[in-house]
Design a protein around this motif. Structure first.
Motif, PDB file in Angstrom:
ATOM      1  N   PRO A 176       0.824  -1.207   0.000  1.00  0.00           N
ATOM      2  CA  PRO A 176       0.000   0.000   0.000  1.00  0.00           C
ATOM      3  C   PRO A 176       0.864   1.265   0.000  1.00  0.00           C
ATOM      4  CG  PRO A 176       0.003  -0.998   2.169  1.00  0.00           C
ATOM      5  CD  PRO A 176       0.742  -1.927   1.268  1.00  0.00           C
ATOM      6  N   TYR A 177       0.416   2.258  -0.765  1.00  0.00           N
ATOM      7  CA  TYR A 177       1.190   3.501  -0.817  1.00  0.00           C
ATOM      8  C   TYR A 177       0.322   4.743  -0.716  1.00  0.00           C
ATOM      9  CZ  TYR A 177       0.104   3.076  -5.834  1.00  0.00           C
ATOM     10  OH  TYR A 177      -0.514   2.914  -7.043  1.00  0.00           O
ATOM     11  N   SER A 178      -0.969   4.585  -0.468  1.00  0.00           N
ATOM     12  CA  SER A 178      -1.796   5.771  -0.232  1.00  0.00           C
ATOM     13  C   SER A 178      -2.716   5.475   0.941  1.00  0.00           C
ATOM     14  CB  SER A 178      -2.603   6.129  -1.486  1.00  0.00           C
ATOM     15  OG  SER A 178      -3.515   5.107  -1.800  1.00  0.00           O
ATOM     16  N   GLY A 179      -3.185   6.524   1.555  1.00  0.00           N
ATOM     17  CA  GLY A 179      -4.047   6.359   2.711  1.00  0.00           C
ATOM     18  C   GLY A 179      -3.275   6.541   4.002  1.00  0.00           C
ATOM     19  N   PRO A 180      -3.951   6.287   5.125  1.00  0.00           N
ATOM     20  CA  PRO A 180      -3.289   6.495   6.423  1.00  0.00           C
ATOM     21  C   PRO A 180      -2.233   5.423   6.680  1.00  0.00           C
ATOM     22  CG  PRO A 180      -5.441   5.510   6.742  1.00  0.00           C
ATOM     23  CD  PRO A 180      -5.325   5.829   5.270  1.00  0.00           C
ATOM     24  N   GLY A 181      -1.270   5.758   7.514  1.00  0.00           N
ATOM     25  CA  GLY A 181      -0.248   4.788   7.896  1.00  0.00           C
ATOM     26  C   GLY A 181       0.981   4.840   7.017  1.00  0.00           C
ATOM     27  N   GLN A 182       1.950   4.072   7.396  1.00  0.00           N
ATOM     28  CA  GLN A 182       3.250   4.009   6.719  1.00  0.00           C
ATOM     29  C   GLN A 182       3.144   3.195   5.428  1.00  0.00           C
ATOM     30  OE1 GLN A 182       6.418   5.265   7.910  1.00  0.00           O
ATOM     31  NE2 GLN A 182       7.070   4.680   5.863  1.00  0.00           N
ATOM     32  N   SER A 183       3.781   3.671   4.372  1.00  0.00           N
ATOM     33  CA  SER A 183       3.830   2.948   3.109  1.00  0.00           C
ATOM     34  C   SER A 183       4.977   1.948   3.130  1.00  0.00           C
ATOM     35  CB  SER A 183       4.041   3.922   1.946  1.00  0.00           C
ATOM     36  OG  SER A 183       2.960   4.800   1.833  1.00  0.00           O
ATOM     37  N   GLY A 184       4.804   0.881   2.366  1.00  0.00           N
ATOM     38  CA  GLY A 184       5.875  -0.091   2.220  1.00  0.00           C
ATOM     39  C   GLY A 184       5.357  -1.475   1.918  1.00  0.00           C
ATOM     40  N   PRO A 185       6.218  -2.342   1.390  1.00  0.00           N
ATOM     41  CA  PRO A 185       5.802  -3.706   1.098  1.00  0.00           C
ATOM     42  C   PRO A 185       5.583  -4.485   2.392  1.00  0.00           C
ATOM     43  CG  PRO A 185       8.150  -3.466   0.727  1.00  0.00           C
ATOM     44  CD  PRO A 185       7.619  -2.105   1.034  1.00  0.00           C
ATOM     45  N   MET A 186       4.565  -5.371   2.368  1.00  0.00           N
ATOM     46  CA  MET A 186       4.283  -6.170   3.564  1.00  0.00           C
ATOM     47  C   MET A 186       3.675  -7.506   3.174  1.00  0.00           C
ATOM     48  SD  MET A 186       1.027  -4.096   5.192  1.00  0.00           S
ATOM     49  CE  MET A 186       1.855  -2.521   5.191  1.00  0.00           C
ATOM     50  N   ILE A 187       3.834  -8.470   4.081  1.00  0.00           N
ATOM     51  CA  ILE A 187       3.286  -9.807   3.885  1.00  0.00           C
ATOM     52  C   ILE A 187       2.411 -10.130   5.087  1.00  0.00           C
ATOM     53  CG2 ILE A 187       3.821 -12.258   3.582  1.00  0.00           C
ATOM     54  CD1 ILE A 187       6.547 -11.388   2.445  1.00  0.00           C
ATOM     55  N   PHE A 188       1.201 -10.635   4.807  1.00  0.00           N
ATOM     56  CA  PHE A 188       0.259 -11.054   5.846  1.00  0.00           C
ATOM     57  C   PHE A 188       0.098 -12.571   5.782  1.00  0.00           C
ATOM     58  CE2 PHE A 188      -1.042  -6.790   4.604  1.00  0.00           C
ATOM     59  CZ  PHE A 188      -1.264  -6.164   5.829  1.00  0.00           C
ATOM     60  N   ASP A 189      -0.107 -13.204   6.937  1.00  0.00           N
ATOM     61  CA  ASP A 189      -0.453 -14.623   6.929  1.00  0.00           C
ATOM     62  C   ASP A 189      -1.945 -14.769   6.654  1.00  0.00           C
ATOM     63  OD1 ASP A 189      -1.826 -14.224   9.357  1.00  0.00           O
ATOM     64  OD2 ASP A 189      -0.254 -15.145  10.566  1.00  0.00           O
ATOM     65  N   GLU A 190      -2.443 -16.007   6.626  1.00  0.00           N
ATOM     66  CA  GLU A 190      -3.837 -16.259   6.269  1.00  0.00           C
ATOM     67  C   GLU A 190      -4.842 -15.692   7.269  1.00  0.00           C
ATOM     68  OE1 GLU A 190      -4.382 -20.401   5.525  1.00  0.00           O
ATOM     69  OE2 GLU A 190      -3.139 -20.356   3.748  1.00  0.00           O
ATOM     70  N   THR A 191      -4.385 -15.392   8.485  1.00  0.00           N
ATOM     71  CA  THR A 191      -5.309 -14.831   9.482  1.00  0.00           C
ATOM     72  C   THR A 191      -5.247 -13.308   9.540  1.00  0.00           C
ATOM     73  OG1 THR A 191      -3.691 -15.080  11.262  1.00  0.00           O
ATOM     74  CG2 THR A 191      -5.203 -16.929  10.886  1.00  0.00           C
ATOM     75  N   GLY A 192      -4.434 -12.697   8.682  1.00  0.00           N
ATOM     76  CA  GLY A 192      -4.365 -11.248   8.626  1.00  0.00           C
ATOM     77  C   GLY A 192      -3.270 -10.627   9.467  1.00  0.00           C
ATOM     78  N   ASN A 193      -2.408 -11.446  10.084  1.00  0.00           N
ATOM     79  CA  ASN A 193      -1.292 -10.919  10.876  1.00  0.00           C
ATOM     80  C   ASN A 193      -0.126 -10.548   9.970  1.00  0.00           C
ATOM     81  OD1 ASN A 193      -2.466 -11.373  13.516  1.00  0.00           O
ATOM     82  ND2 ASN A 193      -2.190 -13.555  13.079  1.00  0.00           N
TER      83      ASN A 193
END
Length: 162
Positions: free
Chosen positions: A18-35
């Motif tokens: 994500p690169y727009s909206g609230p919070g810090q931009s950057g690449p990220m990986i989530f597990d199947e439960t959203g963590n």
């Protein structure tokens, strides 16, 4: 983020940049439960896009584009490559004074990279009702060699037009 399971979805992690909206931009990986499994914040004013797993030297690597996105929607940046320990092993630059675009980056089986580049030109669009000082993107592609130093800890690229 929706974490409801469906028999129509494949198992595994979710990649996001994500690169727009609230919070810090950057690449990220989530597990199947959203963590969040991994996150690499980019500097203020930068954005990240196109996070994916590719192969380099026969090993999986994470790659993404990082840089500035002007209002026209193309990217002005570089490609980042991390190994499976999340350590940077390379950056690929477009070369010839140009910047890599955010839309395409592919490492080939020969460990070269193909990436898109937009080379905007200045133009006067007043004759068609536009601004006198506009920038119009022109697209091209580049082929880069994914070269690393002897430690494998940093990367460079030499670039040619295909």
């Amino acid at each position: 983020m929706i974490t409801a399971r469906s028999p129509q979805t494949a198992p595994g992690d979710l990649f996001s940049a994500p690169y727009s909206g609230p919070g810090q931009s950057g690449p990220m990986i989530f597990d199947e439960t959203g963590n969040v499994v991994w996150f690499d914040p980019v500097p203020s004013g930068d954005a990240a896009s196109n996070l994916q797993v590719q192969q380099l030297d026969g090993k999986p690597v994470l790659t993404w584009w990082q840089g500035y996105i002007p209002p026209q929607g193309f990217g002005e940046g570089e490609e980042v490559i991390l190994n499976s320990d999340y350590q940077q092993v390379g950056r690929v630059y477009a070369g010839n004074g140009l910047k890599a675009d955010l839309h395409d980056f592919h490492i080939t089986p020969q460990d070269t990279a193909v990436l898109s580049v937009f080379d905007p030109i200045d133009c006067n669009l007043s004759s068609v009702g536009g601004p006198t000082a506009a920038r119009s993107p022109t697209a091209s592609s580049r082929k880069s060699t994914c070269a690393r130093d002897s430690s494998g800890a940093s990367g460079t690229a030499s670039t040619t037009s295909p």
